[in-house]
Design a protein around this motif. Structure first.
Motif, mmCIF file in Angstrom:
data_model
loop_
_atom_site.group_PDB
_atom_site.id
_atom_site.type_symbol
_atom_site.label_atom_id
_atom_site.label_comp_id
_atom_site.label_asym_id
_atom_site.label_seq_id
_atom_site.Cartn_x
_atom_site.Cartn_y
_atom_site.Cartn_z
ATOM 1 N N SER A 36 0.887 -1.033 -0.168
ATOM 2 C CA SER A 36 0.128 -0.011 -0.017
ATOM 3 C C SER A 36 0.694 1.087 0.138
ATOM 4 C CB SER A 36 -0.904 0.004 1.112
ATOM 5 O OG SER A 36 -0.385 -0.246 2.316
ATOM 6 N N TYR A 37 0.175 2.324 -0.275
ATOM 7 C CA TYR A 37 1.077 3.670 -0.498
ATOM 8 C C TYR A 37 1.935 4.013 0.740
ATOM 9 C CZ TYR A 37 2.024 8.402 -1.415
ATOM 10 O OH TYR A 37 2.603 9.679 -1.818
ATOM 11 N N GLY A 38 3.152 4.129 0.743
ATOM 12 C CA GLY A 38 4.000 4.556 1.804
ATOM 13 C C GLY A 38 4.774 3.282 2.455
ATOM 14 N N THR A 39 4.393 2.197 2.207
ATOM 15 C CA THR A 39 5.109 1.185 2.832
ATOM 16 C C THR A 39 6.412 0.531 2.084
ATOM 17 O OG1 THR A 39 3.717 -0.359 1.884
ATOM 18 C CG2 THR A 39 2.937 0.208 3.742
ATOM 19 N N GLY A 40 6.524 0.881 0.986
ATOM 20 C CA GLY A 40 7.867 0.242 0.252
ATOM 21 C C GLY A 40 8.870 1.273 0.385
ATOM 22 N N PRO A 41 10.124 0.493 0.553
ATOM 23 C CA PRO A 41 11.248 1.360 0.514
ATOM 24 C C PRO A 41 11.659 2.031 -0.406
ATOM 25 C CG PRO A 41 11.860 -1.012 0.391
ATOM 26 C CD PRO A 41 10.439 -0.972 0.602
ATOM 27 N N ARG A 42 11.737 3.487 -0.518
ATOM 28 C CA ARG A 42 11.937 4.095 -1.516
ATOM 29 C C ARG A 42 13.447 4.131 -2.160
ATOM 30 N NH1 ARG A 42 8.222 9.387 -1.651
ATOM 31 N NH2 ARG A 42 6.438 8.481 -0.576
ATOM 32 N N ASP A 43 14.269 3.929 -1.381
ATOM 33 C CA ASP A 43 15.626 3.653 -1.987
ATOM 34 C C ASP A 43 15.947 2.227 -2.571
ATOM 35 O OD1 ASP A 43 15.550 2.244 0.755
ATOM 36 O OD2 ASP A 43 17.498 2.344 1.117
ATOM 37 N N LYS A 44 14.874 1.107 -2.454
ATOM 38 C CA LYS A 44 15.142 -0.101 -3.152
ATOM 39 C C LYS A 44 14.377 -0.362 -4.160
ATOM 40 C CE LYS A 44 16.945 -2.005 1.088
ATOM 41 N NZ LYS A 44 16.974 -2.798 2.220
ATOM 42 N N LEU A 45 13.029 0.412 -4.064
ATOM 43 C CA LEU A 45 11.935 -0.026 -5.144
ATOM 44 C C LEU A 45 11.486 1.474 -5.763
ATOM 45 C CD1 LEU A 45 9.751 -2.006 -3.062
ATOM 46 C CD2 LEU A 45 11.282 -2.871 -4.824
ATOM 47 N N ALA A 46 11.404 1.304 -7.298
ATOM 48 C CA ALA A 46 10.915 2.273 -7.838
ATOM 49 C C ALA A 46 9.971 1.916 -9.114
ATOM 50 C CB ALA A 46 12.199 3.130 -8.363
ATOM 51 N N THR A 47 9.133 2.809 -9.396
ATOM 52 C CA THR A 47 8.275 2.789 -10.626
ATOM 53 C C THR A 47 9.093 2.897 -11.848
ATOM 54 O OG1 THR A 47 7.537 4.904 -10.517
ATOM 55 C CG2 THR A 47 6.221 3.320 -9.285
ATOM 56 N N LYS A 48 8.676 2.751 -13.153
ATOM 57 C CA LYS A 48 9.432 3.058 -14.186
ATOM 58 C C LYS A 48 9.651 4.556 -14.352
ATOM 59 C CE LYS A 48 7.938 -0.468 -17.374
ATOM 60 N NZ LYS A 48 7.333 -0.850 -18.472
ATOM 61 N N ARG A 49 8.749 5.270 -14.007
ATOM 62 C CA ARG A 49 8.881 6.707 -14.051
ATOM 63 C C ARG A 49 10.042 7.421 -13.070
ATOM 64 N NH1 ARG A 49 3.881 10.646 -14.744
ATOM 65 N NH2 ARG A 49 3.942 9.422 -16.664
ATOM 66 N N GLN A 50 10.059 6.752 -12.022
ATOM 67 C CA GLN A 50 11.182 7.035 -11.047
ATOM 68 C C GLN A 50 12.429 6.759 -11.398
ATOM 69 O OE1 GLN A 50 9.147 5.420 -7.617
ATOM 70 N NE2 GLN A 50 8.169 6.991 -7.036
ATOM 71 N N LEU A 51 12.534 5.484 -12.186
ATOM 72 C CA LEU A 51 13.779 4.870 -12.566
ATOM 73 C C LEU A 51 14.192 5.891 -13.817
ATOM 74 C CD1 LEU A 51 13.091 1.035 -12.783
ATOM 75 C CD2 LEU A 51 14.718 2.521 -11.288
ATOM 76 N N ARG A 52 13.303 6.353 -14.553
ATOM 77 C CA ARG A 52 13.702 7.192 -15.655
ATOM 78 C C ARG A 52 14.183 8.507 -15.206
ATOM 79 N NH1 ARG A 52 14.665 6.353 -20.951
ATOM 80 N NH2 ARG A 52 14.512 7.978 -22.065
ATOM 81 N N ALA A 53 13.702 9.037 -14.168
ATOM 82 C CA ALA A 53 14.197 10.264 -13.470
ATOM 83 C C ALA A 53 15.609 10.069 -12.813
ATOM 84 C CB ALA A 53 13.256 10.526 -12.464
ATOM 85 N N MET A 54 15.704 8.706 -12.393
ATOM 86 C CA MET A 54 17.378 8.435 -11.998
ATOM 87 C C MET A 54 18.410 8.083 -13.162
ATOM 88 S SD MET A 54 16.734 6.253 -8.567
ATOM 89 C CE MET A 54 15.044 5.544 -8.685
ATOM 90 N N GLY A 55 17.712 8.288 -14.540
ATOM 91 C CA GLY A 55 18.688 7.753 -15.461
ATOM 92 C C GLY A 55 18.745 6.192 -15.571
ATOM 93 N N LEU A 56 17.838 5.409 -15.411
ATOM 94 C CA LEU A 56 17.695 4.174 -15.149
ATOM 95 C C LEU A 56 16.612 3.634 -16.141
ATOM 96 C CD1 LEU A 56 18.674 3.502 -11.609
ATOM 97 C CD2 LEU A 56 20.289 3.332 -13.558
ATOM 98 N N ARG A 57 16.728 2.372 -16.156
ATOM 99 C CA ARG A 57 15.486 1.549 -17.024
ATOM 100 C C ARG A 57 15.493 0.127 -16.231
ATOM 101 N NH1 ARG A 57 17.618 -2.045 -21.088
ATOM 102 N NH2 ARG A 57 19.807 -1.707 -21.314
ATOM 103 N N PRO A 58 14.169 -0.426 -16.116
ATOM 104 C CA PRO A 58 14.040 -1.692 -15.822
ATOM 105 C C PRO A 58 14.839 -2.773 -16.202
ATOM 106 C CG PRO A 58 11.955 -0.695 -15.935
ATOM 107 C CD PRO A 58 12.786 -0.196 -16.710
#
Length: 197
Positions: A36-58
């Motif tokens: 659920s929202y707010g329970t995942g570790p933000r430093d270890k998990l990311a959505t595709k859009r968040q990965l893209r903002a970090m310069g990464l892809r799945p």
């Protein structure tokens, strides 16, 4: 598509992003971990859009978890796949060949299929035809605003323009709103107009 039936209870289970067991919201129908929202570790998990903002892809990895939350505006549950940041690969750099292919595709969207001229804006998908060619082909309405400019012939004569201006000015006079009272410290007062003599 993930479907949730009923309310999800907290569930302590092993997860791929940690050596310890963590609380989740159970499993989805396809066996993916639900968060659920707010329970995942933000430093270890990311959505595709968040990965893209970090310069990464799945990089071909399957999602390890599904984040779900209620979108208040749409009044429904929204789902987002979560990927491991440590397994993500860097975004492929833009090569000159890829840039040339993108430029060619964007130019094709701006090029008229009838006359071949390339404009500054993307043409409508239906036909990809510029407005002068649409008029020449008979696809442009004679009452359209472009009629006078493209054909060089006036839609109205002098009497027609005078009648149009008269109708517009008479119609606008009837639409001008009357000044509304404004509130000043809780009481209604009317605006005062300053009139010059």
């Amino acid at each position: 598509m993930v479907e949730l039936h009923g309310k999800r209870a907290w569930d302590l289970r092993p997860v791929p992003w940690s050596d310890l067991r963590e609380y989740t919201r159970g499993l989805a129908d396809d066996g993916t971990i639900l968060l659920s929202y707010g329970t995942g570790p933000r430093d270890k998990l990311a959505t595709k859009r968040q990965l893209r903002a970090m310069g990464l892809r799945p990089g071909g990895q399957d999602p390890v978890a599904v984040l779900y939350f209620r979108c208040r505006k749409a009044c429904r549950l929204t789902f987002a796949n979560l990927y491991l940041v440590e397994k993500a690969l860097p975004v492929r750099p833009m090569t000159p060949a890829r840039q040339a292919a993108l430029d060619k595709a964007m130019a094709a969207r701006r090029t008229c299929r009838e006359c071949g001229e390339t404009g500054y804006a993307e043409l409508p998908k239906a036909g990809r035809t510029c407005e002068p060619c649409r008029y020449t082909l008979g696809l442009l309405d004679p009452l359209d605003y472009l009629h006078d400019f493209l054909a060089g012939e006036s839609t109205f004569g002098p009497a027609g323009h005078a009648a149009l201006e008269r109708d517009l000015t008479c119609g606008l006079a009837a639409v001008i709103p009357i000044h509304r009272p404004r509130r000043t410290s809780g009481t209604h007062t009317h605006r005062t107009e300053v009139r010059s003599a």
